[in-house]
Design a protein around this motif. Sequence first.
Motif, PDB file in Angstrom:
ATOM      1  N   ASP A  80     -41.120 -35.129 -44.260  1.00  0.00           N
ATOM      2  CA  ASP A  80     -40.476 -36.443 -44.242  1.00  0.00           C
ATOM      3  C   ASP A  80     -39.070 -36.428 -43.638  1.00  0.00           C
ATOM      4  OD1 ASP A  80     -42.751 -37.347 -45.509  1.00  0.00           O
ATOM      5  OD2 ASP A  80     -41.833 -37.419 -47.506  1.00  0.00           O
ATOM      6  N   GLU A  81     -38.336 -35.307 -43.830  1.00  0.00           N
ATOM      7  CA  GLU A  81     -36.938 -35.274 -43.409  1.00  0.00           C
ATOM      8  C   GLU A  81     -36.693 -34.425 -42.157  1.00  0.00           C
ATOM      9  OE1 GLU A  81     -34.391 -34.334 -46.775  1.00  0.00           O
ATOM     10  OE2 GLU A  81     -35.728 -35.434 -48.126  1.00  0.00           O
ATOM     11  N   ALA A  82     -37.296 -33.247 -42.090  1.00  0.00           N
ATOM     12  CA  ALA A  82     -37.053 -32.365 -40.947  1.00  0.00           C
ATOM     13  C   ALA A  82     -37.800 -32.840 -39.699  1.00  0.00           C
ATOM     14  CB  ALA A  82     -37.443 -30.926 -41.279  1.00  0.00           C
ATOM     15  N   ALA A  83     -39.044 -33.273 -39.878  1.00  0.00           N
ATOM     16  CA  ALA A  83     -39.853 -33.659 -38.719  1.00  0.00           C
ATOM     17  C   ALA A  83     -39.176 -34.741 -37.875  1.00  0.00           C
ATOM     18  CB  ALA A  83     -41.252 -34.081 -39.153  1.00  0.00           C
ATOM     19  N   PRO A  84     -38.670 -35.831 -38.458  1.00  0.00           N
ATOM     20  CA  PRO A  84     -38.028 -36.847 -37.607  1.00  0.00           C
ATOM     21  C   PRO A  84     -36.792 -36.316 -36.863  1.00  0.00           C
ATOM     22  CG  PRO A  84     -38.504 -37.753 -39.783  1.00  0.00           C
ATOM     23  CD  PRO A  84     -38.774 -36.281 -39.857  1.00  0.00           C
ATOM     24  N   ILE A  85     -36.033 -35.440 -37.507  1.00  0.00           N
ATOM     25  CA  ILE A  85     -34.833 -34.891 -36.868  1.00  0.00           C
ATOM     26  C   ILE A  85     -35.223 -34.008 -35.684  1.00  0.00           C
ATOM     27  CG2 ILE A  85     -32.889 -33.296 -37.201  1.00  0.00           C
ATOM     28  CD1 ILE A  85     -32.817 -34.359 -40.155  1.00  0.00           C
ATOM     29  N   LEU A  86     -36.187 -33.105 -35.898  1.00  0.00           N
ATOM     30  CA  LEU A  86     -36.581 -32.189 -34.830  1.00  0.00           C
ATOM     31  C   LEU A  86     -37.334 -32.911 -33.716  1.00  0.00           C
ATOM     32  CD1 LEU A  86     -37.463 -29.014 -36.911  1.00  0.00           C
ATOM     33  CD2 LEU A  86     -35.391 -29.486 -35.591  1.00  0.00           C
ATOM     34  N   GLU A  87     -38.121 -33.912 -34.065  1.00  0.00           N
ATOM     35  CA  GLU A  87     -38.778 -34.708 -33.021  1.00  0.00           C
ATOM     36  C   GLU A  87     -37.737 -35.448 -32.176  1.00  0.00           C
ATOM     37  OE1 GLU A  87     -43.170 -36.136 -33.993  1.00  0.00           O
ATOM     38  OE2 GLU A  87     -41.753 -36.798 -35.541  1.00  0.00           O
ATOM     39  N   ALA A  88     -36.682 -35.960 -32.819  1.00  0.00           N
ATOM     40  CA  ALA A  88     -35.620 -36.652 -32.078  1.00  0.00           C
ATOM     41  C   ALA A  88     -34.895 -35.695 -31.131  1.00  0.00           C
ATOM     42  CB  ALA A  88     -34.631 -37.297 -33.052  1.00  0.00           C
ATOM     43  N   GLN A  89     -34.936 -34.400 -31.443  1.00  0.00           N
ATOM     44  CA  GLN A  89     -34.343 -33.385 -30.567  1.00  0.00           C
ATOM     45  C   GLN A  89     -35.315 -32.961 -29.468  1.00  0.00           C
ATOM     46  OE1 GLN A  89     -33.147 -30.120 -33.109  1.00  0.00           O
ATOM     47  NE2 GLN A  89     -31.502 -31.295 -34.048  1.00  0.00           N
ATOM     48  N   GLY A  90     -36.513 -33.559 -29.446  1.00  0.00           N
ATOM     49  CA  GLY A  90     -37.479 -33.267 -28.397  1.00  0.00           C
ATOM     50  C   GLY A  90     -38.572 -32.289 -28.771  1.00  0.00           C
ATOM     51  N   CYS A  91     -38.610 -31.861 -30.019  1.00  0.00           N
ATOM     52  CA  CYS A  91     -39.649 -30.922 -30.450  1.00  0.00           C
ATOM     53  C   CYS A  91     -40.989 -31.639 -30.611  1.00  0.00           C
ATOM     54  CB  CYS A  91     -39.288 -30.288 -31.794  1.00  0.00           C
ATOM     55  SG  CYS A  91     -37.898 -29.146 -31.748  1.00  0.00           S
ATOM     56  N   ASP A  92     -42.058 -30.926 -30.268  1.00  0.00           N
ATOM     57  CA  ASP A  92     -43.397 -31.389 -30.629  1.00  0.00           C
ATOM     58  C   ASP A  92     -43.613 -31.014 -32.091  1.00  0.00           C
ATOM     59  OD1 ASP A  92     -44.426 -32.354 -28.106  1.00  0.00           O
ATOM     60  OD2 ASP A  92     -44.547 -30.262 -27.453  1.00  0.00           O
ATOM     61  N   TYR A  93     -44.178 -31.916 -32.877  1.00  0.00           N
ATOM     62  CA  TYR A  93     -44.395 -31.683 -34.309  1.00  0.00           C
ATOM     63  C   TYR A  93     -45.875 -31.807 -34.627  1.00  0.00           C
ATOM     64  CZ  TYR A  93     -45.038 -33.104 -39.147  1.00  0.00           C
ATOM     65  OH  TYR A  93     -45.513 -33.230 -40.438  1.00  0.00           O
ATOM     66  N   PHE A  94     -46.334 -30.882 -35.461  1.00  0.00           N
ATOM     67  CA  PHE A  94     -47.713 -30.906 -35.956  1.00  0.00           C
ATOM     68  C   PHE A  94     -47.716 -30.570 -37.439  1.00  0.00           C
ATOM     69  CE2 PHE A  94     -47.897 -29.796 -31.516  1.00  0.00           C
ATOM     70  CZ  PHE A  94     -48.914 -30.605 -31.031  1.00  0.00           C
ATOM     71  N   TRP A  95     -48.572 -31.230 -38.183  1.00  0.00           N
ATOM     72  CA  TRP A  95     -48.864 -30.850 -39.567  1.00  0.00           C
ATOM     73  C   TRP A  95     -50.041 -29.893 -39.407  1.00  0.00           C
ATOM     74  CZ3 TRP A  95     -46.401 -30.723 -43.897  1.00  0.00           C
ATOM     75  CH2 TRP A  95     -47.055 -30.693 -45.131  1.00  0.00           C
ATOM     76  N   ARG A  96     -49.728 -28.608 -39.255  1.00  0.00           N
ATOM     77  CA  ARG A  96     -50.670 -27.612 -38.753  1.00  0.00           C
ATOM     78  C   ARG A  96     -51.569 -27.053 -39.852  1.00  0.00           C
ATOM     79  NH1 ARG A  96     -48.995 -22.477 -34.945  1.00  0.00           N
ATOM     80  NH2 ARG A  96     -51.115 -21.751 -34.589  1.00  0.00           N
ATOM     81  N   PRO A  97     -52.874 -27.054 -39.613  1.00  0.00           N
ATOM     82  CA  PRO A  97     -53.780 -26.448 -40.591  1.00  0.00           C
ATOM     83  C   PRO A  97     -53.748 -24.930 -40.503  1.00  0.00           C
ATOM     84  CG  PRO A  97     -55.035 -27.271 -38.733  1.00  0.00           C
ATOM     85  CD  PRO A  97     -53.599 -27.650 -38.496  1.00  0.00           C
ATOM     86  N   GLN A  98     -54.046 -24.299 -41.632  1.00  0.00           N
ATOM     87  CA  GLN A  98     -54.177 -22.844 -41.685  1.00  0.00           C
ATOM     88  C   GLN A  98     -55.639 -22.500 -41.948  1.00  0.00           C
ATOM     89  OE1 GLN A  98     -51.092 -20.113 -42.915  1.00  0.00           O
ATOM     90  NE2 GLN A  98     -50.593 -21.632 -44.484  1.00  0.00           N
ATOM     91  N   PRO A  99     -56.007 -21.237 -41.709  1.00  0.00           N
ATOM     92  CA  PRO A  99     -57.385 -20.827 -41.995  1.00  0.00           C
ATOM     93  C   PRO A  99     -57.732 -21.031 -43.467  1.00  0.00           C
ATOM     94  CG  PRO A  99     -56.241 -19.141 -40.720  1.00  0.00           C
ATOM     95  CD  PRO A  99     -55.212 -20.163 -41.114  1.00  0.00           C
ATOM     96  N   GLU A 100     -58.997 -21.239 -43.729  1.00  0.00           N
ATOM     97  CA  GLU A 100     -59.456 -21.446 -45.105  1.00  0.00           C
ATOM     98  C   GLU A 100     -59.004 -20.292 -45.994  1.00  0.00           C
ATOM     99  OE1 GLU A 100     -63.628 -22.045 -47.496  1.00  0.00           O
ATOM    100  OE2 GLU A 100     -63.469 -22.799 -45.445  1.00  0.00           O
ATOM    101  N   GLY A 101     -58.538 -20.624 -47.180  1.00  0.00           N
ATOM    102  CA  GLY A 101     -58.072 -19.626 -48.126  1.00  0.00           C
ATOM    103  C   GLY A 101     -56.582 -19.352 -48.030  1.00  0.00           C
ATOM    104  N   SER A 102     -55.929 -19.883 -46.988  1.00  0.00           N
ATOM    105  CA  SER A 102     -54.496 -19.691 -46.835  1.00  0.00           C
ATOM    106  C   SER A 102     -53.750 -20.708 -47.681  1.00  0.00           C
ATOM    107  CB  SER A 102     -54.087 -19.872 -45.371  1.00  0.00           C
ATOM    108  OG  SER A 102     -54.732 -18.939 -44.541  1.00  0.00           O
ATOM    109  N   THR A 103     -52.537 -20.351 -48.037  1.00  0.00           N
ATOM    110  CA  THR A 103     -51.691 -21.304 -48.749  1.00  0.00           C
ATOM    111  C   THR A 103     -50.383 -21.439 -47.996  1.00  0.00           C
ATOM    112  OG1 THR A 103     -50.806 -19.550 -50.144  1.00  0.00           O
ATOM    113  CG2 THR A 103     -52.653 -20.810 -51.034  1.00  0.00           C
ATOM    114  N   PRO A 104     -49.868 -22.623 -47.914  1.00  0.00           N
ATOM    115  CA  PRO A 104     -50.533 -23.899 -48.157  1.00  0.00           C
ATOM    116  C   PRO A 104     -51.588 -24.157 -47.080  1.00  0.00           C
ATOM    117  CG  PRO A 104     -48.431 -24.292 -47.107  1.00  0.00           C
ATOM    118  CD  PRO A 104     -48.525 -22.797 -47.332  1.00  0.00           C
ATOM    119  N   PRO A 105     -52.470 -25.131 -47.302  1.00  0.00           N
ATOM    120  CA  PRO A 105     -53.512 -25.387 -46.297  1.00  0.00           C
ATOM    121  C   PRO A 105     -52.962 -25.959 -44.987  1.00  0.00           C
ATOM    122  CG  PRO A 105     -53.724 -26.901 -48.152  1.00  0.00           C
ATOM    123  CD  PRO A 105     -52.642 -25.929 -48.505  1.00  0.00           C
TER     124      PRO A 105
END
Length: 188
Positions: A80-105
Amino acid sequence: MTETLDQKIERVLKDRIELVPPDPAWPGLFAEEKARLLNTLPEGLIVRVEHYGSTAVPGIWAKPVVDVLVEVADLERARDEAAPILEAQGCDYFWRPQPEGSTPPHYPWFIRRGPGGERTHHIHMTVADSTLWAGLVFRDYLRAHPDAAAEYERLKRRLIADHPGDRVAYTLGKIDFVREIAARAAGS
């Protein structure tokens, strides 16, 4: 026109993959990114910041992309807080999935780019109990075992030759080696 998630994924998967000789500038690029993150993200969000991935292993060829592993106090805050700041700096942002069994997912992942649009940094944000921290065990093992680091470099060169332009195949092709090193590290 706003880019859809599928369009963004398609675009970033087309980014060129290359390996370059070790660059003595990589630790400094990490330090600059760490300082940028600490200075621009909300107070109390970042717990620690680590340099990992191949650019953190002296002496081996790597993609010229500095991997940054950031422990955050809370993933939702990062989203909620870091993503908008880094996107405004030109970063591509993803809520990235991890392989099954990894934490966090899923976790926040960012691609920072240079002036020519080339990837310069991958920023991975996660929490203290994340399986992503195994990347530090991998990094430390390669740092302590130059023969294993050289073996990893050879694997990466082969994967790029076998799968030119296929980021997914390149990444998947490293999984067994990373698991093998984790087993070696656990046994030492």
